[in-house]
Design an enzyme around this catalytic site. Structure first.
Site, PDB file in Angstrom:
ATOM      1  N   CYS A 158       7.155  44.597  78.525  1.00  0.00           N
ATOM      2  CA  CYS A 158       6.609  45.268  79.708  1.00  0.00           C
ATOM      3  C   CYS A 158       7.215  44.774  81.009  1.00  0.00           C
ATOM      4  CB  CYS A 158       5.093  45.126  79.757  1.00  0.00           C
ATOM      5  SG  CYS A 158       4.516  43.412  79.653  1.00  0.00           S
ATOM      6  N   GLY A 181      -2.633  39.397  88.247  1.00  0.00           N
ATOM      7  CA  GLY A 181      -3.366  39.099  89.465  1.00  0.00           C
ATOM      8  C   GLY A 181      -4.243  40.243  89.926  1.00  0.00           C
ATOM      9  N   PHE A 182      -4.800  40.077  91.100  1.00  0.00           N
ATOM     10  CA  PHE A 182      -5.714  41.089  91.630  1.00  0.00           C
ATOM     11  C   PHE A 182      -4.994  42.389  91.949  1.00  0.00           C
ATOM     12  CE2 PHE A 182      -7.826  37.025  92.670  1.00  0.00           C
ATOM     13  CZ  PHE A 182      -8.979  37.221  91.920  1.00  0.00           C
ATOM     14  N   TRP A 183      -3.698  42.306  92.272  1.00  0.00           N
ATOM     15  CA  TRP A 183      -2.940  43.541  92.500  1.00  0.00           C
ATOM     16  C   TRP A 183      -2.954  44.424  91.253  1.00  0.00           C
ATOM     17  CZ3 TRP A 183       1.038  39.665  94.504  1.00  0.00           C
ATOM     18  CH2 TRP A 183       0.896  39.478  95.884  1.00  0.00           C
ATOM     19  N   GLY A 184      -2.868  43.762  90.097  1.00  0.00           N
ATOM     20  CA  GLY A 184      -2.835  44.507  88.850  1.00  0.00           C
ATOM     21  C   GLY A 184      -4.196  44.652  88.193  1.00  0.00           C
ATOM     22  N   GLY A 185      -5.253  44.309  88.922  1.00  0.00           N
ATOM     23  CA  GLY A 185      -6.601  44.445  88.379  1.00  0.00           C
ATOM     24  C   GLY A 185      -6.984  43.338  87.422  1.00  0.00           C
ATOM     25  N   ASN A 186      -6.266  42.199  87.478  1.00  0.00           N
ATOM     26  CA  ASN A 186      -6.553  41.067  86.595  1.00  0.00           C
ATOM     27  C   ASN A 186      -7.147  39.908  87.382  1.00  0.00           C
ATOM     28  OD1 ASN A 186      -3.390  41.448  84.781  1.00  0.00           O
ATOM     29  ND2 ASN A 186      -5.211  42.721  84.780  1.00  0.00           N
TER      30      ASN A 186
END
Length: 862
Positions: free
Chosen positions: A244, A420-425
């Site tokens: 990925c 991270g938060f950008w990726g919803g993690n």
């Protein structure tokens, strides 16, 4: 036991939980042995597992999956073999901190179809390393290979001593069973598509998910083109592009575009012709997402699916496109050896394109740039800043770079890549064992370091002034600025100092306009004169106003850029204050010569300053303002007026009492405070009555005042001073009188063993203020049988002393009108609560309690 239904899953989960319960008691040595042998088993089975994965899924290359399986075993073991994951993992005795690692429980591991065996190996190993059980939910198209990998690890682990059934799996995976498992396990490691990750986060249990990649890579004109192209092809063809983190788009600057294009072709890439682009678009994208049929397929196979003839040796397909919109299939994640190529007019244009592609899909995941790390550092920095990705690689093939421990050895190896938060993690790094641990922190009580800070030199004795000032010659001082007021000036004290300075060949300038209080306007005016004169020595001559003025002048002289508002910012702990006082002493030293026995300001870091604009008084405190030299010569105090003797003497008494009962009181301050109290009670009445002739009384009071100053400088003051400063500021009462009016009421307030509010972080182990007041009474031999009786005797003794000094009994008697008092009461009560001194008081007050004390002191009867 096969798992094909919810009931069977429940039964299997129960068995795994029992196994994990046993496993949680294993030692680090036992776990490390299991971890090692499980990794060895994975490596031994790497070829078998790779074949099984490709045979079942039809994706990727056996050869690359062999490498991935080997990597998952060897690199994960090597990275974490020495990491502590069981029991005590850290112990810091000085700080009293112990960290203990505990397992989470049972991990629900969701396995993708793209990397089934390597991901299973990875998740098994980090679960075993952390004493967790793990329950796999394979992708339906990869269940056989996933189960084979899980069984391989399980057999090796059990053989090495792990509990049976520590690893389990769903034999016939389904959406229903996967969702149920995520709801019942203790945590989910979700590697898969967006809908699966979203489901994991919605399960009601903690989850660590990943996000989709859409890696853009810029090739800058400073890049090594051959290395860049070779690296991108290496990454993009790795396991037929199923990683990925692999490059999805390459953005090339116009000036080198043709060179890069030629290099790609030279290295086996096929540049899709314009009339072929739509055919490829139709194949790679279906129903708004990547076509599952192309995932992990070779470039030749995908070209054939599109009806395009390419050489069998074609390594990747490159589509030259311009659109960055959602409608452009090439702009999305393709999970295959298909690459989009964009031309950029310049670096700014390339940066904009990369940002657009990340926002289209792949937020938080991975980005890359090829540029000269020295010549193009500014571009690399701009790219790193602009990319909302937790992994940004410079001159690194992104598939290998994201896997970790390759090309950069500080990136931990992993097959679960947090976005991270950008990726919803919730995780913005590569997932590892630490994410599967509960870390318990055991914090043992420790006391803050205390200190004892006073001037470097303190000279005392009757008539010591002329001898003490000779130090200035030894220090090679040449210019002295004297800060004083009219009283000592008229009393010829300044003349005495001038004669000494002239004898020492030290030039001087006198500023004698300090008023009854240290005020900001006067201080700034004096600082201007000081800056013009450029002294290397500042001499403060007088009492609290002169000392406070000189201290702030010192700060402003050496650092004219500072703002008074910053200096006045309050702090809870002087070591943790937000605003740090600048270092002093580069331009001048401060010599404090006291002419009164009161606040002891000659040895303290305190400055009481009035803001002319607001009328508010501010207690500035910082050890940078501690004078370098203090001179305590009682000869300068012989002519003190009776009133000043009384008010300043009581001020010294309150300093001593509050320092002794402060939450920061220590063995170093206690003795000074107690002896100062004894001296004041014994000699203040005589100094008040016969001060002009009683040299002994004056000298004893001088010592007491300075000792009290030393104690309060290091233990700090309390609520009486907080209230007195506000009362003095509001109603124009001398601070010494204000302290005298309030001290008895404050003692009554503090003298309880069960306060409504305790001080936030006291040095004492439990409230003991009654005992401390009683010790004062014992030290001055007041008698009394119980601590409570002794406190009452102390209060009476203070009252008698005030009476002997003709100090008013109440605020009302001090000349404050009732109307004025009550109109200001709420305001000064709130200000007193917020005063710098309040935090050191042994009992933390409520505003209502401060208000009540003020009222009691206003109404108090003789």
């Amino acid at each position: 036991m096969k798992v094909t239904t919810v009931k069977e899953l429940d039964e299997k989960l129960k068995v795994i939980k029992e196994a994990q319960k046993k496993f949680s008691c294993y030692s680090q040595e036992m776990v490390d042995e299991i971890f090692r042998n499980a990794a060895m088993a994975a490596i031994d089975a790497r070829i078998e597992l790779a074949k099984a994965a490709v045979l079942e899924t039809g994706m990727g290359l056996v050869e690359d999956k062999v490498i991935k399986n080997h990597f998952a075993g060897e690199y994960i073991y090597n990275k974490y073999k020495d990491e502590k994951t069981c029991g005590i993992i850290e112990r810091n005795e000085p700080y009293g901190i112990t960290k203990i690692a505990e397992p989470i429980g049972v991990v629900a591991a969701i396995i993708p179809v793209t990397n089934p065996t390597s991901t299973t190996i990875f998740k098994s190993l980090i679960s075993l390393k952390t004493r967790n059980g793990i329950f796999f939910s394979p992708h339906p198209r990869a269940k056989k290979s996933t189960i084979l990998a899980a069984k391989t690890i399980l057999d090796a682990a059990v053989k090495s001593g792990a509990p049976e059934n520590i690893i389990g799996w769903i034999d016939e995976p389904s959406i229903e069973l996967t969702q149920y498992l995520m709801q019942k396990a203790d945590i989910t490691l979700a590697t898969g598509g967006p809908s699966l990750v979203k489901s994991a986060y919605s399960s009601g249990k903690p989850a660590i998910g990943v996000g989709p990649g859409n890696t853009p890579v810029i090739i800058d004109e400073s890049a090594h083109i051959k290395m860049a192209v070779s690296s991108i092809i290496l990454s993009k063809t790795y396991d037929n592009g199923v990683i990925c983190a692999s490059e999805q788009s390459v953005i090339v600057l116009k000036s080198i575009y043709n060179k890069v294009k030629d290099e790609f072709q030279e290295r086996g890439a096929y540049i899709i012709k314009k009339n072929e682009l739509d055919k490829v678009r139709e194949v790679i994208f279906k129903d708004g997402s990547v076509n599952p049929k192309i995932v992990g397929q070779s470039a030749y196979t995908i070209a054939a699916m599109a009806g395009i003839k390419v050489p069998k040796t074609t390594r990747i397909l490159i589509g030259e496109v311009t659109s960055l919109g959602e409608e452009e299939p090439f702009a999305h994640e393709k999970l295959s050896p298909v690459l989009a190529m964009y031309e950029a007019d310049n670096f700014d244009d390339a940066l904009k394109k990369a940002v657009t592609l990340i926002n289209l899909g792949g937020l938080g995941h991975t980005s890359g740039i090829y540029a000269d790390e020295i010549k193009a550092r500014d571009k690399i920095d701009r790219f790193s800043s602009a990319m909302k990705t937790v992994r940004t690689f410079v001159n690194i093939p992104t598939s290998q770079g994201a896997s970790g421990d390759l090309y950069n050895f500080r990136i931990p190896p992993s097959f679960t890549l947090g976005c991270g938060f950008w990726g919803g993690n919730s995780v913005s790094e590569n997932v590892g064992p630490k994410h599967l641990l509960n870390i318990k922190t055991v914090a043992e009580r420790r006391e803050n370091m205390l200190w004892f800070r006073v001037p470097h030199k303190v000279y005392f004795k009757f008539g010591c002034l002329q001898f003490a000032l000779k130090d200035l010659k030894d220090l090679k001082k040449k210019r002295a600025f004297i800060v004083t007021d009219s009283d000592p000036y008229n009393l010829n004290y300044v003349d005495s100092i001038i004669k000494i300075l002239e004898h020492l060949d030290i030039d001087f300038k006198v500023f004698n306009k300090v008023g009854r209080e240290a005020d900001l306007k006067t201080i700034k005016k004096a600082t201007e004169e000081m800056s013009s004169f450029m002294p290397d020595t500042i001499i403060a001559l007088g009492g609290t106003p002169e000392m406070s003025s000189a201290k702030l002048m010192w700060v402003l002289y050496e650092h004219p850029e500072v703002k008074f508002e910053d200096l006045a910012i309050k702090f809870m702990d002087i070591r943790k204050r937000i605003y740090t006082f600048p270092k002093l002493g580069k331009k001048a030293m401060l010599v404090a010569i006291t002419t009164s026995a009161g606040s002891g300001s000659e040895v303290t870091p305190f400055a009481l300053v009035t803001d002319n604009n607001t009328g508010n008084k501010y207690m500035l405190a910082d050890y940078e303002m501690t004078p370098n030299m203090a001179i305590v010569d009682a000869e300068l105090m012989m002519k003190m007026p009776k009133g000043l003797t009384a008010y300043s003497g009581i001020d010294a008494l309150v300093n001593s009492i509050e320092a002794y009962t402060s939450v920061y009181a220590s063995e170093y301050t206690n003795g000074l405070a107690l002896e100062a109290i004894r001296l004041i009670f014994k000699y203040l009445p005589e100094a008040y009555k016969n001060g002009r002739t009683n040299e002994k009384a004056r000298e004893k009071m001088a010592h007491a005042s300075t000792m009290a100053g030393m104690a309060s400088a290091n233990a700090f003051l309390g609520l009486c001073h907080s209230m007195a400063i506000k009362l003095s500021s509001e109603h124009n009462i001398p601070s010494g009188i204000a302290n005298a009016l309030l001290i008895e009421e404050v003692i009554k307030f503090n003298a309880v063993d069960n306060p409504v509010k305790q001080a936030p972080c006291p040095q004492y182990k439990y409230p003991n203020t009654i005992f401390r007041y009683a010790r004062i009474a014992d030290y001055i031999k007041l008698g009394g049988n119980t601590d409570e009786e002794k406190v009452d005797l102390l209060i009476n003794k203070i009252h008698e002393l005030k009476k002997a000094l003709n100090i008013p009994t109440s605020i009302k008697d001090a000349g404050v009108l009732e109307e004025n008092f009550y109109s200001s009461l709420d305001r000064i009560s709130e200000l007193a609560l917020d005063d710098q001194c309040t935090g050191a008081n042994p009992r933390f007050p409520l505003t209502s309690e401060i208000k009540e004390m003020y009222i009691n002191c206003f109404k108090k009867q003789p």
